[in-house]
Motif scaffolding. Structure first.
Motif, short mmCIF file in Angstrom:
data_model
loop_
_atom_site.label_atom_id
_atom_site.label_comp_id
_atom_site.label_asym_id
_atom_site.label_seq_id
_atom_site.Cartn_x
_atom_site.Cartn_y
_atom_site.Cartn_z
N LEU A 106 -5.34 -16.33 19.72
CA LEU A 106 -6.10 -17.19 18.81
C LEU A 106 -7.58 -17.14 19.20
CD1 LEU A 106 -3.78 -20.31 18.31
CD2 LEU A 106 -3.84 -18.13 17.09
N PRO A 107 -8.47 -17.15 18.22
CA PRO A 107 -9.89 -16.87 18.50
C PRO A 107 -10.62 -17.90 19.35
CG PRO A 107 -9.58 -17.53 16.21
CD PRO A 107 -8.21 -17.32 16.78
N THR A 108 -10.25 -19.17 19.25
CA THR A 108 -10.96 -20.20 19.99
C THR A 108 -10.21 -20.53 21.28
OG1 THR A 108 -11.76 -21.16 17.92
CG2 THR A 108 -11.90 -22.54 19.89
N PRO A 109 -10.87 -20.48 22.43
CA PRO A 109 -10.18 -20.81 23.69
C PRO A 109 -9.64 -22.24 23.66
CG PRO A 109 -12.38 -19.89 24.11
CD PRO A 109 -12.30 -20.19 22.64
N ASN A 110 -8.49 -22.44 24.32
CA ASN A 110 -8.03 -23.82 24.46
C ASN A 110 -8.68 -24.49 25.66
OD1 ASN A 110 -6.21 -23.51 26.85
ND2 ASN A 110 -4.94 -22.31 25.46
#
Length: 314
Positions: A106-110
Motif C-alpha cells: 500500500l502506498p502510504t506507510p502505516n
C-alpha cells in the motif's frame, strides 16, 4: 397520491439496493487473515487492525509466520494482510514478491519515523563501542556474539551477511538467534552485570525507555542512513483492494505514530492480549476513529464508527 407513494417506494428500494450492493463484498472478505511475526510492534498494530475489523462485523484470524513466510502467504492467498514490511531493511526479502507482482505494498506507510540498526547499552558506548567499526575491537568482551532475534528475520540476515563477508572485521563473530523476547533477556542480563552487548535495536519499542541504549553509528551501508531510518508498510494480495474495498479503505487509513505504537507495545510486552490492549487504547482515544474509519462502513453497510465504539465499550 398512489403514484407519489409508488415513486417514494421505488426510491427507498433503490437506496436499500445500493446499500446492500456495497455490503455484499465476496464472502471471502468476511474473514480477514493477518500475518503476525512475533514482534511486539506488529502484534500491537495487528491487534488494532483486528479489533477494528471485528467491530465492523468481520471475522479475523492471526497467522504466526516468519517474515519470508508472511510474504509467501500473502502471495499464495493464505494471508490477506501483513502490517510489518519494514523498509529498507526488508527490501531484499520482499523484492522477489513485488518483482513478479505477487504482493502489493500500500502506498502510504502505516508508520514513519521508525529506526532499526545495531545498538549497545550506553555504558558500552561510553567505553568506546560507538560504531560498527568498533565492534571487532571489543570481540573478547562481547564473547564474539551479536544478538539477533527470530530466524529468518531481515535484521538477522543483514548481520549474517556482515559476518560472512567479514565486513567491519566481524568474520569471527557469531550471531545468536532466538526471538525478540530472548534478545531482550540477553540485554537485561548484560545490563545487570554491566557487560557490553551488541543487539538489534529499533524504535518504536519500549526498550528505548526501559534501558539506556545507544544506536551505533557507521552502519549506513548495512541498515541504511540515519540509524536505519525506516518506514513500515502494509502488504496485501494484488487484487485485495478491488475484491474487499471496505477493508482496503480501512487498511489505507490505518496509520500510527511512534508514540502510539510505543504505548501499545509496552502492554503487549507485559504479556497482555494485543486485542485487549487495542480495545482499551481506542476506548481512551476515540477521536482517532474519525481518521481510521473515514469512509469505512461495517460489513453490512452500517455506520462504522458507531459499531466500533460499541465493540470497545464506548
Amino acid at each position: 397520491m398512489n403514484s407519489i407513494k409508488t415513486l417514494a417506494g421505488v426510491g427507498l428500494l433503490s437506496a436499500a439496493l445500493l446499500q446492500n450492493a456495497w455490503a455484499q463484498e465476496p464472502e471471502s472478505c468476511k474473514m480477514v487473515r493477518f500475518a503476525e511475526i512475533g514482534w511486539a510492534d506488529i502484534a500491537a498494530t495487528t491487534g488494532v487492525a483486528m479489533t477494528l475489523s471485528e467491530g465492523l462485523g468481520y471475522q479475523t484470524r492471526k497467522i504466526m509466520a516468519s517474515v519470508p513466510i508472511a510474504f509467501t502467504g500473502v502471495k499464495s492467498g493464505q494471508i490477506d494482510v501483513f502490517l510489518g514490511y519494514w523498509a529498507p531493511s526488508m527490501d531484499a526479502v520482499i523484492e522477489p514478491f513485488t518483482k513478479d507482482g505477487g504482493v502489493k505494498v500500500l502506498p502510504t506507510p502505516n508508520l514513519e519515523g521508525a529506526k532499526y540498526t545495531l545498538a549497545v547499552p550506553t555504558y558500552a558506548a561510553e567505553a568506546g563501542l560507538k560504531s560498527f567499526q568498533d565492534i571487532a575491537k571489543f570481540k573478547d568482551q562481547l564473547d564474539g556474539k551479536i544478538f539477533g532475534i527470530e530466524p529468518g528475520n531481515d535484521g538477522n540476515l543483514l548481520i549474517d551477511k556482515m559476518i560472512k563477508d567479514n565486513q567491519y572485521g566481524l568474520g569471527e563473530f557469531k550471531m545468536i538467534e532466538s526471538s525478540e523476547a530472548g534478545m531482550l533477556v540477553q540485554l537485561q542480563r548484560a545490563v545487570k552485570k554491566k557487560e557490553p552487548a551488541v543487539f538489534l535495536g529499533w524504535a518504536p519499542h519500549p526498550m528505548n525507555t526501559q534501558f539506556d541504549i545507544t544506536y551505533l553509528e557507521g552502519g549506513d551501508d548495512v541498515f541504511g542512513p540515519d540509524f536505519g531510518a525506516a518506514k513500515v508498510y502494509t502488504v496485501v494480495p494484488p487484487d485485495y483492494e478491488a475484491r474487499c474495498a471496505n477493508v482496503g479503505k480501512l487498511l489505507n487509513n490505518l496509520q500510527f505514530t511512534v508514540e502510539i505504537e510505543s504505548q501499545l507495545m509496552e502492554k503487549v510486552l507485559d504479556k497482555q492480549n494485543p486485542t485487549t490492549v487495542a480495545k482499551e487504547w481506542i476506548k481512551a482515544n476515540p477521536e482517532i476513529l474519525d481518521k481510521w474509519l473515514a469512509g469505512v462502513t461495517t460489513y453490512d453497510g452500517q455506520d462504522g464508527i458507531a459499531a466500533v465504539k460499541k465493540h470497545v465499550g464506548l
